[in-house]
Design a protein around this motif. Structure first.
Motif, short mmCIF file in Angstrom:
data_model
loop_
_atom_site.label_atom_id
_atom_site.label_comp_id
_atom_site.label_asym_id
_atom_site.label_seq_id
_atom_site.Cartn_x
_atom_site.Cartn_y
_atom_site.Cartn_z
N LEU A 81 0.96 -1.20 0.00
CA LEU A 81 -0.02 -0.06 -0.04
C LEU A 81 0.74 1.33 0.22
CD1 LEU A 81 -2.88 1.49 0.24
CD2 LEU A 81 -2.57 1.08 2.70
N ALA A 82 1.88 1.19 0.81
CA ALA A 82 2.66 2.50 0.72
C ALA A 82 3.38 2.57 -0.54
CB ALA A 82 3.76 2.00 1.77
N LYS A 83 3.74 1.44 -1.30
CA LYS A 83 4.14 1.69 -2.57
C LYS A 83 3.18 2.52 -3.52
CE LYS A 83 6.66 -1.00 -6.18
NZ LYS A 83 7.27 -2.20 -6.52
N LEU A 84 2.06 1.88 -3.47
CA LEU A 84 1.01 2.62 -4.25
C LEU A 84 0.84 4.09 -3.76
CD1 LEU A 84 -2.00 -0.03 -4.49
CD2 LEU A 84 -0.63 1.09 -6.28
N THR A 97 -13.81 -1.89 1.20
CA THR A 97 -14.25 -0.98 2.10
C THR A 97 -13.10 -0.25 2.93
OG1 THR A 97 -13.83 -2.39 3.66
CG2 THR A 97 -15.80 -2.71 2.65
N PRO A 98 -13.34 0.97 3.63
CA PRO A 98 -12.17 1.77 4.17
C PRO A 98 -11.72 0.79 5.08
CG PRO A 98 -14.31 3.25 3.88
CD PRO A 98 -14.69 1.71 3.81
N LYS A 99 -12.24 -0.29 5.88
CA LYS A 99 -11.66 -1.04 6.63
C LYS A 99 -10.28 -1.64 5.96
CE LYS A 99 -15.53 -2.83 7.95
NZ LYS A 99 -16.42 -3.97 8.25
N ILE A 100 -10.21 -1.69 4.68
CA ILE A 100 -8.91 -2.31 4.10
C ILE A 100 -7.64 -1.61 4.48
CG2 ILE A 100 -7.88 -2.83 1.71
CD1 ILE A 100 -10.10 -4.59 2.53
N VAL A 101 -7.90 -0.27 4.58
CA VAL A 101 -6.79 0.94 4.81
C VAL A 101 -6.54 1.17 6.32
CG1 VAL A 101 -6.29 1.46 2.66
CG2 VAL A 101 -7.74 2.89 3.95
N GLY A 102 -7.74 0.76 6.85
CA GLY A 102 -7.93 1.25 8.40
C GLY A 102 -9.22 2.56 8.18
N THR A 103 -10.17 2.22 9.17
CA THR A 103 -10.94 3.24 9.02
C THR A 103 -10.76 4.71 9.20
OG1 THR A 103 -12.80 1.40 9.40
CG2 THR A 103 -13.63 3.68 9.60
N LEU A 108 -7.99 10.40 6.42
CA LEU A 108 -6.57 11.27 6.19
C LEU A 108 -5.81 10.82 5.02
CD1 LEU A 108 -5.44 10.45 9.86
CD2 LEU A 108 -6.29 12.60 8.89
N LEU A 109 -5.87 9.56 4.44
CA LEU A 109 -5.16 9.44 3.27
C LEU A 109 -5.92 10.10 2.12
CD1 LEU A 109 -4.62 5.53 3.69
CD2 LEU A 109 -2.73 7.29 3.44
N ASN A 110 -7.14 10.10 2.19
CA ASN A 110 -7.77 10.75 0.95
C ASN A 110 -7.41 12.30 1.01
OD1 ASN A 110 -9.22 9.51 -0.98
ND2 ASN A 110 -10.44 8.71 0.50
N ALA A 111 -7.43 13.13 2.28
CA ALA A 111 -6.87 14.30 2.38
C ALA A 111 -5.64 14.70 2.07
CB ALA A 111 -7.24 14.68 3.91
N ALA A 112 -4.61 13.79 2.16
CA ALA A 112 -3.35 13.88 1.64
C ALA A 112 -3.36 13.72 0.17
CB ALA A 112 -2.50 13.04 2.32
N PRO A 115 -5.09 17.02 -2.78
CA PRO A 115 -4.27 18.44 -3.39
C PRO A 115 -3.62 17.99 -4.79
CG PRO A 115 -3.97 18.27 -1.09
CD PRO A 115 -4.64 16.98 -1.49
N HIS A 116 -3.09 16.37 -4.91
CA HIS A 116 -2.38 16.14 -6.31
C HIS A 116 -3.38 15.37 -7.04
CE1 HIS A 116 1.04 16.65 -3.60
NE2 HIS A 116 0.48 16.13 -2.70
N GLY A 117 -4.67 15.73 -7.13
CA GLY A 117 -5.77 14.97 -7.83
C GLY A 117 -5.70 13.36 -7.79
N ARG A 118 -5.41 12.89 -6.52
CA ARG A 118 -5.50 11.61 -6.33
C ARG A 118 -6.49 10.96 -5.09
NH1 ARG A 118 0.21 9.88 -4.93
NH2 ARG A 118 -0.46 7.71 -5.29
#
Length: 127
Positions: A81-84, A97-103, A108-112, A115-118
């Motif tokens: 996941l870190a590589k992706l 589901t969100p549980k896959i990366v931790g609810t 937080l990951l989406n917020a980060a 800004p990069h369009g991801r």
């Protein structure tokens, strides 16, 4: 899959009969499937991947890569996941589901990434 028309990426056939998969640089979608510490349960990963590929295909989202990982987001580092997340070419990461990366980490990951369009996109965001 090509003959059945179910290939989850755009493709075209040349006059000589050769098939070319058309991958655009502007949108690269990754499917990420994670299971807990049960390496003996590949069905869980396979069912996640199958479901996500069908979902993406229905929405005309070309799949660039499919990643499987075994681990717990609360205890393990999840290196795949870190590589992706570190690959700027990947514009969307599809998860079941969100549980896959931790609810708690999902928002937080989406917020980060925003800004990069991801984004990380959950097929079942309410679970």
């Amino acid at each position: 899959m090509l003959q059945a028309g179910t290939l989850p990426v755009p493709a075209e056939r040349t006059p000589t009969g050769r098939w070319f998969v058309l991958v655009t640089d502007e949108s690269r979608v990754a499917v990420y499937a994670r299971s807990g510490d049960e390496p003996d349960d590949p069905q869980s990963l396979d069912s996640q991947i199958s479901s996500l590929v069908r979902w993406a295909s229905y929405r005309n989202m070309p799949i660039y890569t499919v990643i499987r990982e075994i681990g717990d987001p609360e205890r393990d580092s999840l290196p795949m996941l870190a590589k992706l997340l570190g690959d700027r070419r990947i514009t969307q990461i599809l998860i079941e589901t969100p549980k896959i990366v931790g609810t708690a980490s999902f928002a937080l990951l989406n917020a980060a990434l925003a800004p990069h369009g991801r984004a990380i996109v959950a097929r079942n965001p309410s679970d």
